[in-house]
Motif scaffolding. Structure first.
Motif, PDB file in Angstrom:
ATOM      1  N   LYS A  26       5.096   2.128  -0.441  1.00  0.00           N
ATOM      2  CA  LYS A  26       4.043   1.173  -0.079  1.00  0.00           C
ATOM      3  C   LYS A  26       3.065   1.794   0.908  1.00  0.00           C
ATOM      4  O   LYS A  26       1.854   1.627   0.788  1.00  0.00           O
ATOM      5  CB  LYS A  26       4.651  -0.095   0.525  1.00  0.00           C
ATOM      6  N   ASP A  27       3.597   2.529   1.905  1.00  0.00           N
ATOM      7  CA  ASP A  27       2.731   3.207   2.873  1.00  0.00           C
ATOM      8  C   ASP A  27       1.832   4.225   2.174  1.00  0.00           C
ATOM      9  O   ASP A  27       0.642   4.317   2.471  1.00  0.00           O
ATOM     10  CB  ASP A  27       3.557   3.901   3.957  1.00  0.00           C
ATOM     11  N   ASN A  30      -0.876   2.429   0.218  1.00  0.00           N
ATOM     12  CA  ASN A  30      -1.875   1.837   1.103  1.00  0.00           C
ATOM     13  C   ASN A  30      -2.575   2.875   1.982  1.00  0.00           C
ATOM     14  O   ASN A  30      -3.367   2.517   2.855  1.00  0.00           O
ATOM     15  CB  ASN A  30      -1.232   0.767   1.992  1.00  0.00           C
ATOM     16  N   ASN A  31      -2.249   4.149   1.766  1.00  0.00           N
ATOM     17  CA  ASN A  31      -2.832   5.260   2.530  1.00  0.00           C
ATOM     18  C   ASN A  31      -2.658   5.058   4.032  1.00  0.00           C
ATOM     19  O   ASN A  31      -3.572   5.288   4.817  1.00  0.00           O
ATOM     20  CB  ASN A  31      -4.309   5.443   2.178  1.00  0.00           C
ATOM     21  N   SER A  32      -1.482   4.622   4.425  1.00  0.00           N
ATOM     22  CA  SER A  32      -1.205   4.414   5.850  1.00  0.00           C
ATOM     23  C   SER A  32      -0.109   5.362   6.333  1.00  0.00           C
ATOM     24  O   SER A  32       0.775   4.966   7.085  1.00  0.00           O
ATOM     25  CB  SER A  32      -0.824   2.961   6.117  1.00  0.00           C
ATOM     26  N   LEU A  33      -0.196   6.605   5.893  1.00  0.00           N
ATOM     27  CA  LEU A  33       0.774   7.605   6.319  1.00  0.00           C
ATOM     28  C   LEU A  33       0.335   8.207   7.649  1.00  0.00           C
ATOM     29  O   LEU A  33      -0.857   8.338   7.931  1.00  0.00           O
ATOM     30  CB  LEU A  33       0.898   8.712   5.267  1.00  0.00           C
ATOM     31  N   LEU A  34       1.295   8.568   8.459  1.00  0.00           N
ATOM     32  CA  LEU A  34       1.008   9.159   9.752  1.00  0.00           C
ATOM     33  C   LEU A  34       1.064  10.682   9.664  1.00  0.00           C
ATOM     34  O   LEU A  34       1.806  11.242   8.855  1.00  0.00           O
ATOM     35  CB  LEU A  34       2.023   8.667  10.789  1.00  0.00           C
TER      36      LEU A  34
END
Length: 52
Positions: A26-27, A30-34
């Motif tokens: 999901k991350d 949603n391109n919400s990788l750190l």
């Protein structure tokens, strides 16, 4: 009679692993990788052991 679900440890571990992978997917979706280096540096600083 009482209804109960008895999961084996292997079954529980598999469910946890699948949940972990799904959250990561999901991350990624949603391109919400750190940034790995930033996160690693912060963790290293937080858990650094000092001698003396």
């Amino acid at each position: 009679m009482k209804a109960a679900i008895d999961y084996s440890q292997k079954s529980v571990a598999e469910k946890e692993f699948i949940s972990f992978i799904n959250e990561g997917l999901k991350d990624a979706y949603n391109n919400s990788l750190l940034d790995f280096d930033t996160v690693f540096d912060e963790l290293e600083e937080r858990y650094k052991v000092t001698n003396g």
